[in-house]
Motif scaffolding. Structure first.
Motif, mmCIF file in Angstrom:
data_model
loop_
_atom_site.group_PDB
_atom_site.id
_atom_site.type_symbol
_atom_site.label_atom_id
_atom_site.label_comp_id
_atom_site.label_asym_id
_atom_site.label_seq_id
_atom_site.Cartn_x
_atom_site.Cartn_y
_atom_site.Cartn_z
ATOM 1 N N THR A 125 0.669 -0.955 0.177
ATOM 2 C CA THR A 125 0.369 -0.158 -0.259
ATOM 3 C C THR A 125 1.032 1.440 -0.092
ATOM 4 O O THR A 125 0.640 2.030 -0.467
ATOM 5 N N HIS A 174 3.481 1.655 -0.592
ATOM 6 C CA HIS A 174 5.142 1.581 -2.022
ATOM 7 C C HIS A 174 5.127 1.102 -2.916
ATOM 8 O O HIS A 174 5.925 1.189 -4.326
ATOM 9 N N SER A 175 3.524 0.778 -3.595
ATOM 10 C CA SER A 175 3.370 0.536 -4.562
ATOM 11 C C SER A 175 1.595 1.166 -5.154
ATOM 12 O O SER A 175 1.420 1.537 -4.500
ATOM 13 N N GLU A 176 1.198 0.998 -6.446
ATOM 14 C CA GLU A 176 -0.144 1.774 -6.873
ATOM 15 C C GLU A 176 -0.712 0.422 -6.901
ATOM 16 O O GLU A 176 -2.069 0.445 -7.792
ATOM 17 N N TYR A 177 -0.596 -0.435 -6.667
ATOM 18 C CA TYR A 177 -1.933 -2.294 -7.096
ATOM 19 C C TYR A 177 -3.030 -1.940 -6.175
ATOM 20 O O TYR A 177 -3.231 -1.224 -4.979
ATOM 21 N N LYS A 178 -4.146 -2.665 -7.061
ATOM 22 C CA LYS A 178 -5.145 -2.659 -6.211
ATOM 23 C C LYS A 178 -5.452 -3.566 -5.487
ATOM 24 O O LYS A 178 -4.694 -4.640 -4.502
ATOM 25 N N ARG A 219 -4.029 -6.405 -4.125
ATOM 26 C CA ARG A 219 -2.336 -7.059 -3.086
ATOM 27 C C ARG A 219 -3.016 -8.439 -2.816
ATOM 28 O O ARG A 219 -1.407 -8.602 -1.738
#
Length: 631
Positions: free
Chosen positions: A129, A131-135, A139
């Motif tokens: 959450t 360090h990334s832009e994953y949904k 995640r």
């Protein structure tokens, strides 16, 4: 500038802390490197500055720290070339982008490092959450993939579990998953296996090696265990009191050690090739003076053969109740100790080994009358001819028994009251049992301090003012205060450095010889038990699966569980590496990996102790001929 081949280079690093008593220099002019895809081991005792260096690399030093020098991190993924971590603003965007993302860290104690209020999945996916832009779904998918990678059989189930629902080994795997979820180029592992059983430790080491290769990741491994270093490291850096003593490739360090400190560390490690009577070479010997202890007893050959403690068919069950707020509750009985029988001979040291949860500590508490078993009997034969039924004793007889059997606990911090001085801690047993007057008690306390090699000036200190090894010596002195005949040592050195461990083990041996003590020595470290014990009992699932004289058990083990324990011990020897291929991933206690002659297949009464001769007993099926079991 940083070398093109170095992922991390530390140059002329100085770290000090300004306290009320003055300045403490924790690290002095330290220099080391970590190569991409390689393991650099940072080796030293507690207080040598290892963890402080790792905190500086992660940018998490406390505010009171003063730092100078350079920590250059050359992560090619960011495309910016080398960055000096010490020049970045504290808690700024740049350091936060590196920490947890390109640099991960595994902490020493997973139980205190994981939040008890959040599930394992929540804590690991939180890193994504940040360090990334994953949904959210992505995640979860990435987190479950990583949980599977670190060895969770059912990642989707593990995602929703809380830390207290996992064993120590599984919690450490969850910590590794959290550190690796962003696929960092550098992993800092701070004593990642110190608190784990030898079999779980081997699994974690195997896992780290596999992940390092799979992810092409570099590792800075912080440890004091030279056996771990020999099996994992490519380069070794030895640190003492904040200064680098020696550094080089693992081959050079182990085959041609140059610095006296490194040679001393290697001599302090117990190993299976030691001769009977050979002593560990401690860096700092503990002088033993028992001349003023009235309980000094000599153990002659005749009394040595006598039995001081008889344990027969002891059973202890615990009920684990699973219930919901409104639903029915079901009690599941777990046998922590299951039909255990053995004898302890006067003057000997009986080793009791096994993985966490096998019932060792529960059994020791039964012998101490701290826990009442469901059934069975324990008889104590005193040196003055008394025979005491341990489980039935009450009143004056129980009070007398308490003075005869004492215990040294695993954690000296939690077993010593923080509100009492050392003087009060050592005199308390004498006051409770009304031994002597104030003057004689004071003299006895001074004699106890001399017996464990501590100066009288420590008497007015509190436990927090002593080192770990000194606190453990206070625990031993307290156990000796009433002149016991049996001392139960429950993992007394598992939390100590190798050099301090050597001190305590030599001290226990000297006290046994001088005072004629009998020991029951509980540990999961087979090399330590091999050094201390005359006979060894191996415990698994609440039962003793093998019992034999030390030499016989170490050289010719019969039970597959014993063989698995021995195979998982890391040697500080490059010519004897761990055979990772033969390690059982499901654990040594998984009975599916045992031969049919050792399995009960649901009927515990089908197993009995087979006598192989020479005092060697092994738990096997009743219908199996003992001759078939001999190695």
């Amino acid at each position: 500038m940083i070398g093109g081949s170095d992922l991390l280079r530390i140059e002329n690093l100085n770290i000090s802390f300004s306290l009320l008593g003055g300045k403490i220099e924790a690290v002095k002019k330290a220099e080391l490197r970590v190569l991409p895809g390689k393991v650099t081991a940072l080796v030293g005792e507690s207080g040598s500055g290892k963890s402080v260096i790792s905190q500086a690399v992660m940018g998490i030093l406390p505010q009171i720290a003063s730092v100078s020098g350079k920590i250059l991190f050359n992560d090619t993924v960011n495309g910016n070339g080398p960055v000096d971590i010490l020049s970045l603003p504290r808690d700024g965007a740049q350091i936060r982008a590196l920490r947890g993302n390109r640099m991960g860290k595994i902490f020493q104690e997973p139980m205190t490092s994981l939040s008890p209020l959040h599930t394992i999945g929540n804590q690991i996916s939180e890193v994504l959450t940040i360090h990334s832009e994953y949904k959210k779904d992505e995640r979860r998918e990435r987190t479950e993939e990583m949980l599977g990678l670190v060895g969770f059989a059912k990642p989707s189930r593990a995602f929703d579990m809380y830390p207290f629902e996992l064993s120590g080994g599984m919690r450490q795997r969850a910590m590794i998953a959290m550190a690796l979820i962003c696929r960092p180029s550098l992993l800092i592992a701070d004593e990642p296996t110190t608190a784990l059983d030898v079999t779980i430790q081997a699994q974690i080491l195997q896992l780290l090696r596999e992940l390092q290769t799979k992810l092409n990741m570099a590792m800075l491994l912080i440890t004091h265990d030279l056996g771990v270093v020999a099996n994992v490291a490519d380069e070794v850096v030895v640190i003492y009191h904040g200064e680098i003593m020696e550094a080089g490739p693992v081959e050079t360090i182990f085959r041609r050690p140059a610095h006296p400190y490194l040679k001393g560390l290697m001599s302090a490690v117990p190993h299976f090739d030691m001769q009977r009577g050979e002593r560990l070479k401690s860096l700092r010997e503990v002088p033993v003076n028992v001349s003023n202890l009235l309980e000094k007893r000599t153990v002659d050959a005749e009394s040595q053969s006598g039995t001081i403690l008889s344990v027969r068919n002891v059973v202890k069950s615990f009920s684990a109740r699973s219930s919901s707020w409104f639903g029915k509750s079901d009690a599941n009985l777990t046998r922590a100790v299951d039909d255990v029988s053995f004898d302890v001979r006067r003057g000997e040291c009986l080793g009791l080994v096994g993985e966490s949860g096998c019932g060792k500590t529960t059994l020791s508490k039964i012998l101490m009358r701290a826990i009442t078993p469901n059934s069975g009997g324990v008889m104590f034969n005193s040196s003055d001819g008394q025979q005491i039924d341990v489980l039935a004793a009450s009143g004056h007889e129980l009070e007398e028994l308490r003075t005869k059997i004492q215990m040294v606990f695993q954690d000296p911090v939690s077993s010593l009251s923080p509100r009492m001085t050392i003087q009060n801690i050592l005199s308390e047993p004498l006051e409770i049992h009304d031994r002597g007057n104030a003057k004689s008690r004071s003299e006895k306390v001074a004699a106890l301090m001399a017996a464990v090699g501590l100066d009288r000036r420590y008497l007015n200190r509190y436990p927090h003012g002593l080192s770990g090894g000194q606190r453990q010596r206070i625990g031993i002195a307290r156990a000796l205060a009433l002149g016991p005949e049996i001392v139960i040592c429950d993992e007394p050195v598992s939390a100590l450095d190798v050099s301090v461990q050597a001190q305590i083990l030599n001290l226990l041996k000297d006290l046994q010889k001088e005072l004629g003590l009998t020991y029951i020595f509980i540990s999961h470290n087979l090399a330590v038990v091999d050094y201390m014990a005359d006979r060894i009992a191996v415990m698994c699932g609440g039962r003793i699966v093998e019992l034999a004289p030390r030499n016989q058990l170490m050289q010719s083990p019969v039970h597959p569980y014993t063989k698995s324990l021995l195979a998982a011990v890391p040697f500080p020897d490059l010519d004897r590496p761990l055979d990772f291929a033969s390690l059982i991933s499901s654990g040594a206690s998984d009975k599916r990996n045992w031969g049919t002659q050792f399995r009960d297949d649901g009927d515990v009464s089908s197993l009995a102790a087979a006598d192989l001769g020479g005092g060697h007993l092994v738990l096997a099926r009743r219908n199996v001929d003992a001759r078939e079991l001999r190695p």
